[in-house]
Structures are given as C-alpha cells and as structure tokens.
Design a protein around this motif. Sequence first.
Motif, PDB file in Angstrom:
ATOM      1  N   GLN A  80       0.780  -1.065  -0.157  1.00 52.17           N
ATOM      2  CA  GLN A  80      -0.016   0.074  -0.112  1.00 52.17           C
ATOM      3  C   GLN A  80       0.885   1.164   0.198  1.00 52.17           C
ATOM      4  OE1 GLN A  80      -3.033  -0.160   2.803  1.00 52.17           O
ATOM      5  NE2 GLN A  80      -3.686   2.065   2.516  1.00 52.17           N
ATOM      6  N   ASP A  81       1.952   1.211   0.773  1.00 51.97           N
ATOM      7  CA  ASP A  81       2.885   2.284   0.855  1.00 51.97           C
ATOM      8  C   ASP A  81       3.737   2.610  -0.335  1.00 51.97           C
ATOM      9  OD1 ASP A  81       1.294   2.883   3.075  1.00 51.97           O
ATOM     10  OD2 ASP A  81       3.244   2.592   4.720  1.00 51.97           O
ATOM     11  N   ASN A  82       3.979   1.570  -1.180  1.00 48.51           N
ATOM     12  CA  ASN A  82       5.232   1.717  -2.162  1.00 48.51           C
ATOM     13  C   ASN A  82       4.693   1.508  -3.478  1.00 48.51           C
ATOM     14  OD1 ASN A  82       7.817   1.971  -0.233  1.00 48.51           O
ATOM     15  ND2 ASN A  82       6.454   0.370   0.803  1.00 48.51           N
ATOM     16  N   VAL A  83       3.770   0.483  -3.603  1.00 50.38           N
ATOM     17  CA  VAL A  83       3.532   0.095  -5.219  1.00 50.38           C
ATOM     18  C   VAL A  83       3.311   1.264  -6.296  1.00 50.38           C
ATOM     19  CG1 VAL A  83       0.910  -0.160  -5.084  1.00 50.38           C
ATOM     20  CG2 VAL A  83       2.366  -1.581  -6.399  1.00 50.38           C
ATOM     21  N   ARG A  84       2.567   2.209  -6.022  1.00 48.74           N
ATOM     22  CA  ARG A  84       2.494   3.249  -6.857  1.00 48.74           C
ATOM     23  C   ARG A  84       3.827   3.820  -7.673  1.00 48.74           C
ATOM     24  NH1 ARG A  84      -1.466   8.609  -6.742  1.00 48.74           N
ATOM     25  NH2 ARG A  84      -1.256   9.382  -8.607  1.00 48.74           N
ATOM     26  N   ARG A  85       4.832   3.928  -6.887  1.00 53.45           N
ATOM     27  CA  ARG A  85       5.868   4.529  -7.315  1.00 53.45           C
ATOM     28  C   ARG A  85       7.329   3.429  -7.736  1.00 53.45           C
ATOM     29  NH1 ARG A  85       5.860   5.825  -1.950  1.00 53.45           N
ATOM     30  NH2 ARG A  85       7.953   4.859  -0.620  1.00 53.45           N
ATOM     31  N   ARG A  86       6.760   2.255  -7.723  1.00 51.78           N
ATOM     32  CA  ARG A  86       7.802   1.260  -7.670  1.00 51.78           C
ATOM     33  C   ARG A  86       7.869   0.772  -9.290  1.00 51.78           C
ATOM     34  NH1 ARG A  86      11.637  -0.340  -3.773  1.00 51.78           N
ATOM     35  NH2 ARG A  86      10.938   0.580  -1.858  1.00 51.78           N
ATOM     36  N   GLY A  87       8.795  -0.105  -9.770  1.00 54.04           N
ATOM     37  CA  GLY A  87       9.122  -0.314 -10.782  1.00 54.04           C
ATOM     38  C   GLY A  87       8.655  -1.984 -11.109  1.00 54.04           C
ATOM     39  N   GLU A  88       8.935  -2.402 -12.315  1.00 55.56           N
ATOM     40  CA  GLU A  88       8.348  -3.584 -12.798  1.00 55.56           C
ATOM     41  C   GLU A  88       9.108  -4.818 -11.705  1.00 55.56           C
ATOM     42  OE1 GLU A  88       7.882  -6.625 -16.796  1.00 55.56           O
ATOM     43  OE2 GLU A  88       9.311  -4.848 -16.744  1.00 55.56           O
ATOM     44  N   ALA A  89      10.506  -4.621 -11.566  1.00 54.67           N
ATOM     45  CA  ALA A  89      11.038  -5.764 -10.741  1.00 54.67           C
ATOM     46  C   ALA A  89      10.412  -6.063  -9.220  1.00 54.67           C
ATOM     47  CB  ALA A  89      12.464  -5.611 -10.796  1.00 54.67           C
ATOM     48  N   TRP A  90      10.263  -5.026  -8.752  1.00 50.58           N
ATOM     49  CA  TRP A  90      10.008  -4.798  -7.215  1.00 50.58           C
ATOM     50  C   TRP A  90       8.387  -5.376  -7.311  1.00 50.58           C
ATOM     51  CZ3 TRP A  90       5.817  -2.817  -4.835  1.00 50.58           C
ATOM     52  CH2 TRP A  90       5.745  -2.719  -3.424  1.00 50.58           C
ATOM     53  N   THR A  91       7.655  -4.778  -8.195  1.00 49.81           N
ATOM     54  CA  THR A  91       6.116  -5.326  -8.320  1.00 49.81           C
ATOM     55  C   THR A  91       5.848  -6.728  -8.647  1.00 49.81           C
ATOM     56  OG1 THR A  91       5.617  -3.127  -9.194  1.00 49.81           O
ATOM     57  CG2 THR A  91       4.080  -4.795  -9.502  1.00 49.81           C
ATOM     58  N   GLN A  92       6.931  -7.361  -9.405  1.00 41.56           N
ATOM     59  CA  GLN A  92       6.580  -8.638  -9.922  1.00 41.56           C
ATOM     60  C   GLN A  92       7.207  -9.364  -8.685  1.00 41.56           C
ATOM     61  OE1 GLN A  92       8.289  -9.952 -13.443  1.00 41.56           O
ATOM     62  NE2 GLN A  92       7.870 -12.164 -13.095  1.00 41.56           N
ATOM     63  N   LYS A  93       8.253  -9.169  -7.898  1.00 41.86           N
ATOM     64  CA  LYS A  93       8.555  -9.890  -6.784  1.00 41.86           C
ATOM     65  C   LYS A  93       7.761  -9.895  -5.675  1.00 41.86           C
ATOM     66  CE  LYS A  93      12.384  -9.979  -3.204  1.00 41.86           C
ATOM     67  NZ  LYS A  93      13.757  -9.329  -2.958  1.00 41.86           N
ATOM     68  N   GLN A  94       6.819  -8.971  -5.434  1.00 44.56           N
ATOM     69  CA  GLN A  94       5.954  -8.892  -4.400  1.00 44.56           C
ATOM     70  C   GLN A  94       4.855 -10.013  -4.745  1.00 44.56           C
ATOM     71  OE1 GLN A  94       5.099  -7.050  -1.395  1.00 44.56           O
ATOM     72  NE2 GLN A  94       7.117  -6.797  -1.200  1.00 44.56           N
ATOM     73  N   MET A  95       4.284  -9.703  -6.029  1.00 43.76           N
ATOM     74  CA  MET A  95       3.128 -10.286  -6.701  1.00 43.76           C
ATOM     75  C   MET A  95       3.404 -12.030  -6.733  1.00 43.76           C
ATOM     76  SD  MET A  95       1.493  -7.796  -9.379  1.00 43.76           S
ATOM     77  CE  MET A  95      -0.180  -8.571  -9.525  1.00 43.76           C
ATOM     78  N   ASP A  96       4.917 -12.288  -7.092  1.00 45.95           N
ATOM     79  CA  ASP A  96       5.185 -13.748  -7.408  1.00 45.95           C
ATOM     80  C   ASP A  96       5.127 -14.360  -6.008  1.00 45.95           C
ATOM     81  OD1 ASP A  96       5.381 -13.833  -9.800  1.00 45.95           O
ATOM     82  OD2 ASP A  96       7.552 -13.348  -9.990  1.00 45.95           O
ATOM     83  N   THR A 132      -8.743 -14.636  -8.642  1.00 44.69           N
ATOM     84  CA  THR A 132      -9.189 -13.389  -8.550  1.00 44.69           C
ATOM     85  C   THR A 132      -8.175 -12.554  -7.624  1.00 44.69           C
ATOM     86  OG1 THR A 132     -11.118 -11.755  -7.873  1.00 44.69           O
ATOM     87  CG2 THR A 132     -10.594 -13.929  -6.622  1.00 44.69           C
ATOM     88  N   PHE A 133      -8.199 -11.349  -7.430  1.00 39.08           N
ATOM     89  CA  PHE A 133      -7.222 -10.204  -6.842  1.00 39.08           C
ATOM     90  C   PHE A 133      -7.902  -9.124  -6.636  1.00 39.08           C
ATOM     91  CE2 PHE A 133      -4.044  -7.169  -7.062  1.00 39.08           C
ATOM     92  CZ  PHE A 133      -2.943  -7.657  -6.268  1.00 39.08           C
ATOM     93  N   GLY A 134      -7.307  -8.423  -5.351  1.00 43.96           N
ATOM     94  CA  GLY A 134      -7.749  -7.149  -4.872  1.00 43.96           C
ATOM     95  C   GLY A 134      -6.949  -6.403  -4.316  1.00 43.96           C
ATOM     96  N   ALA A 135      -6.483  -5.436  -4.841  1.00 45.90           N
ATOM     97  CA  ALA A 135      -5.216  -4.409  -4.467  1.00 45.90           C
ATOM     98  C   ALA A 135      -5.597  -4.160  -2.840  1.00 45.90           C
ATOM     99  CB  ALA A 135      -4.775  -3.576  -5.407  1.00 45.90           C
ATOM    100  N   ALA A 136      -4.571  -3.994  -2.040  1.00 46.91           N
ATOM    101  CA  ALA A 136      -4.365  -3.598  -0.931  1.00 46.91           C
ATOM    102  C   ALA A 136      -4.426  -2.045  -0.818  1.00 46.91           C
ATOM    103  CB  ALA A 136      -3.102  -3.949   0.240  1.00 46.91           C
ATOM    104  N   GLY A 137      -5.187  -1.450  -0.152  1.00 47.49           N
ATOM    105  CA  GLY A 137      -5.585  -0.069  -0.156  1.00 47.49           C
ATOM    106  C   GLY A 137      -6.005   0.799  -1.421  1.00 47.49           C
ATOM    107  N   TRP A 138      -6.319  -0.394  -2.360  1.00 46.85           N
ATOM    108  CA  TRP A 138      -6.606  -0.005  -3.948  1.00 46.85           C
ATOM    109  C   TRP A 138      -5.525   0.700  -4.642  1.00 46.85           C
ATOM    110  CZ3 TRP A 138     -10.115   0.766   0.074  1.00 46.85           C
ATOM    111  CH2 TRP A 138     -11.430  -0.067  -0.009  1.00 46.85           C
ATOM    112  N   GLN A 139      -4.193   0.421  -4.363  1.00 46.95           N
ATOM    113  CA  GLN A 139      -3.084   0.824  -4.734  1.00 46.95           C
ATOM    114  C   GLN A 139      -2.430  -0.128  -5.845  1.00 46.95           C
ATOM    115  OE1 GLN A 139      -1.548   4.001  -3.657  1.00 46.95           O
ATOM    116  NE2 GLN A 139      -3.663   4.317  -3.002  1.00 46.95           N
TER     117      GLN A 139
END
Length: 314
Positions: free
Chosen positions: A115-131, A147-154
């Motif tokens: 919630q606190d980081n995803v909006r400004r992070r890149g592809e590698a960080w995002t994929q690591k979290q989601m994987d 199905t999926f539902g993003a934390a904090g709509w972020q």
Amino acid sequence: MPTIVLKIDVDTYRGTREGVPNLVRILKQHQANATFLFSLGKDHTGWALRRAFRPGFFKKVSRTSVLEHYGPKTLMYGVFLPSPDIGKECVEEMRATKRAGFECGIHCWDHVVWQDNVRRRGEAWTQKQMDAAYQRYIDIFGAPPKTFGAAGWQMNPHAFAQLDAYGIQYASDSRAMLNPDGSLSHQAAGPYRLSVDQREFQCIQMPTTLPTLDEMLGLEIDGEQISESNIAAAILKLTAEPRNHVFTMHAELEGQKLAPILVELLNGWSEQGYQCISMGQYYANLREQELPSHPLTWAELPGRSGELVALDLK
C-alpha cells in the motif's frame, strides 16, 4: 434480481485468525456469498505508523478507533513485536474458508509494504511482491488464484500487466469516483477493462461502488453524523434504488467489533431484494458481455487519506 458483490479484504494476522471464521459463520447464517482476499506474507501493521506524515491520517485514525479495532498487539507487529507470517500460521483458517464454500483470492503479500510503495515502484519490485503472494496462494490452496484485490486500492501499470500474465480473469483494484459536487457516490460505475498507454488489459475490473465502514464512521453526511448506530441505515439508503454494487468489507472490522453492523446490512439488503454474491458469481454473468474500457486514474475519497485508483465517472 440486483446483486451486492461482497469482497472481504483480510489485512492482518488477527483478522485472518479471528475475523475470517466469524465472517464465515455470519455469512452462512444469512445465506450470503462473498470473496475472501488474503494477505499472504508477514503482518507488518506496525510499519503503518509511518503514514502519520500523510495529510488526513490522524483525522482518519481518530474517527475509526484504529487501536480499538486492530488491537495494540497488531499495531506493534514489525516495530516492538516480531511480525507473524500469516500465510504460514493461518493456513487452516484459509483452507477452512475454502471448504466452507467461499471463493478465495489474493489481497497482497505484505499489506503495508504494498500500500505504501507500489504506486512509485518499478516492474522488478512489483513482480517480486506479486510472485511471492501467487506462489504462497498455490502452496496453501493447491491451485492458482482466479481473482485479486489490491491492498488500499493501490496499483501500478506493471501490477495490472502481471494480473494478465497470471491469467487472473477478474479483480477489484479500483473505486468509483465522486459525484460532481464531491459527495459520496452511489451512482457508481460497473465492471470495465482498464487501459494504460493504449494497452487494454484482459482482467475485468469490478470497482468498489459503496463507501466502506471505516471511511464513513465519523463523517457528516447530509447533516447527520455517522456513527455505529446509524451507519447501516446510511449505507442502505445508498442501495435503496436497485442496481448492482460491490461492497468491500474488512475482516478486522465487520469480522470483529462491527459484526452487528454487517448483520444489519445483510438483513436490510435482503429486504431490499438484493442477493449477496461472490466476485466469481458476478464474473460468470459478465463473460459474454461487451464491457467499456477506461483509463487509469487516481483520486481522493472522503474518509480516506491519500489517492487511490478510482474510475472517473464525470
């Protein structure tokens, strides 16, 4: 028959251990279906104290009694207490939810970090979290999530692309925007496909169309102060005119101290002629429909600090 899609965000260890079984019991008693979206990594709720510097944070905390609903122990995880690993320590609660007949999906790996980081992070960080969340889900349930539902709509564009890469067919990562006068909207959008930089994603988005309890508590709406005693009536007023809605609950709220409010809502929606269903049931009625495409937009909503993914209806 109009429908209320019940989406349950499970943010914390306590919410998974205590709130989820309570919700399963209440929903079964009222013959209501729902989708449970689980946080699957460690509970770092204590790290959320860093949000104290955000505009509106203290106002929200004071309105919604965060300490009362989450408990002091949860608010110390990651700061003064070790962070419990939800996906390891709450496996039985999650599997029991599935056995009870409820759809399960992914909320996130680490709620606060996402919630606190995803909006400004890149592809590698995002994929690591989601994987990490995707693999943990498979370890627990033995099959990939639908199905999926993003934390904090972020979210960010890489995260939306990853949903398609996983083959996730439907998600609820966005909110409906406000009315032109800035009031809470109940004339909210329906399902759509998201587009970013002229790329349309295949995963269908089901935006949350009603305000959440923690957003409404303490607000003044139409000259009335919203409290635990009248919040159910205020939400039922928004659903008085029949149309499909998506309502987001939290295992830490409706699954614990605010459970009586959920019971009021379930009884009220039944009287209004609604059927409470899961995201999967909603999707089954959408697969053959032509859905509109909308761009990625951000907005602030009353009762919530900071911007979140929100569909602009103006």
